[in-house]
Scaffold this motif. Structure first.
Motif, mmCIF file in Angstrom:
data_model
loop_
_atom_site.group_PDB
_atom_site.id
_atom_site.type_symbol
_atom_site.label_atom_id
_atom_site.label_comp_id
_atom_site.label_asym_id
_atom_site.label_seq_id
_atom_site.Cartn_x
_atom_site.Cartn_y
_atom_site.Cartn_z
ATOM 1 N N TYR A 1 10.387 -7.008 -1.325
ATOM 2 C CA TYR A 1 9.500 -5.689 -0.701
ATOM 3 C C TYR A 1 8.695 -6.318 0.661
ATOM 4 O O TYR A 1 8.730 -8.114 0.710
ATOM 5 N N ARG A 2 8.572 -5.734 1.832
ATOM 6 C CA ARG A 2 7.848 -5.567 3.362
ATOM 7 C C ARG A 2 6.307 -5.307 3.382
ATOM 8 O O ARG A 2 6.219 -4.055 3.373
ATOM 9 N N ARG B 1 4.096 -2.700 0.999
ATOM 10 C CA ARG B 1 4.801 -2.124 0.233
ATOM 11 C C ARG B 1 4.528 -3.601 -1.550
ATOM 12 O O ARG B 1 5.182 -3.197 -2.286
ATOM 13 N N ARG B 2 4.385 -4.571 -1.130
ATOM 14 C CA ARG B 2 4.608 -6.088 -0.910
ATOM 15 C C ARG B 2 3.367 -6.726 -1.862
ATOM 16 O O ARG B 2 3.134 -7.405 -3.035
ATOM 17 N N LYS B 3 1.960 -6.417 -1.292
ATOM 18 C CA LYS B 3 0.938 -6.912 -0.782
ATOM 19 C C LYS B 3 -0.083 -5.654 -1.537
ATOM 20 O O LYS B 3 -0.813 -6.811 -2.390
ATOM 21 N N ALA C 1 7.836 -6.107 -6.968
ATOM 22 C CA ALA C 1 8.350 -6.170 -5.511
ATOM 23 C C ALA C 1 8.633 -6.943 -4.571
ATOM 24 O O ALA C 1 8.306 -6.702 -3.667
ATOM 25 N N LYS C 2 9.502 -7.904 -5.664
ATOM 26 C CA LYS C 2 9.626 -8.985 -4.820
ATOM 27 C C LYS C 2 10.654 -8.455 -3.658
ATOM 28 O O LYS C 2 11.550 -8.059 -4.390
ATOM 29 N N LEU D 1 3.222 -6.581 -8.919
ATOM 30 C CA LEU D 1 3.993 -7.106 -8.124
ATOM 31 C C LEU D 1 5.041 -8.114 -7.917
ATOM 32 O O LEU D 1 5.745 -7.911 -6.849
ATOM 33 N N VAL E 1 2.700 -0.820 -4.141
ATOM 34 C CA VAL E 1 3.262 -1.377 -5.215
ATOM 35 C C VAL E 1 3.887 -0.820 -5.761
ATOM 36 O O VAL E 1 5.210 -0.216 -6.115
#
Length: 116
Positions: free
Chosen positions: A23-24, A27-29, A20-21, A17, A34
Motif C-alpha cells: 500500500y502507499r 495506508r501503509r504506515k 498492508a504491504k 502492518l 492500515v
C-alpha cells in the motif's frame, strides 16, 4: 509494579502492518489507516472468492453455448438432452472439451440425442 505490554502491542501492530504491504502513504504506515484499509480489503477478498465462482460458471456457459450453437443446438436444449441421456459432465469439463476438441464435443452433442 507497572504493566509492560510493549511486546504484544508491537506484535499486534506488526501483524496489521504486514497485511498492508504494497500500500502507499499512510495506508501503509499509520496503524489507524492500515486497519481501515486492510479490513476493507479483507471484505473485498472474501466477496471476491464467491464472485470468482460465479464468473467462471458464466464463462463456461458462454463457451458451451457458443460451441453448441456451432453444432446447431442451443445451450438449454443441449443441457436438457445431456441430463435425459444420463451424461454426467459438469460445465467446466464440457467447456474445456468444447474449447480444445471440437470433434469430441460434436460426439457429445450427438450422444445427448438433441435434434437440431
Amino acid at each position: 509494579m507497572r504493566v509492560k505490554r510493549s511486546v504484544p502491542s508491537r506484535a499486534r501492530r506488526k501483524k496489521w502492518l504486514s497485511l498492508a504491504k504494497g500500500y502507499r502513504g499512510p495506508r501503509r504506515k499509520l496503524i489507524k489507516n492500515v486497519k481501515e484499509t486492510v479490513e476493507r480489503a479483507l471484505v473485498f477478498a472474501y466477496a471476491g472468492r464467491k464472485q470468482r465462482k460465479r464468473d467462471f460458471r458464466s464463462l463456461w456457459i458462454i463457451r458451451i453455448n457458443a460451441a453448441a450453437r456451432a453444432a446447431g443446438v442451443p445451450y438449454g436444449k443441449l443441457m436438457h438432452g445431456l441430463k435425459e441421456a444420463n451424461i454426467e459432465l459438469d460445465r467446466k469439463a464440457l467447456a474445456y472439451i468444447a474449447l480444445t476438441d471440437g470433434d469430441a464435443f460434436a460426439k457429445i452433442v450427438e450422444a445427448s440425442g438433441v435434434r437440431s
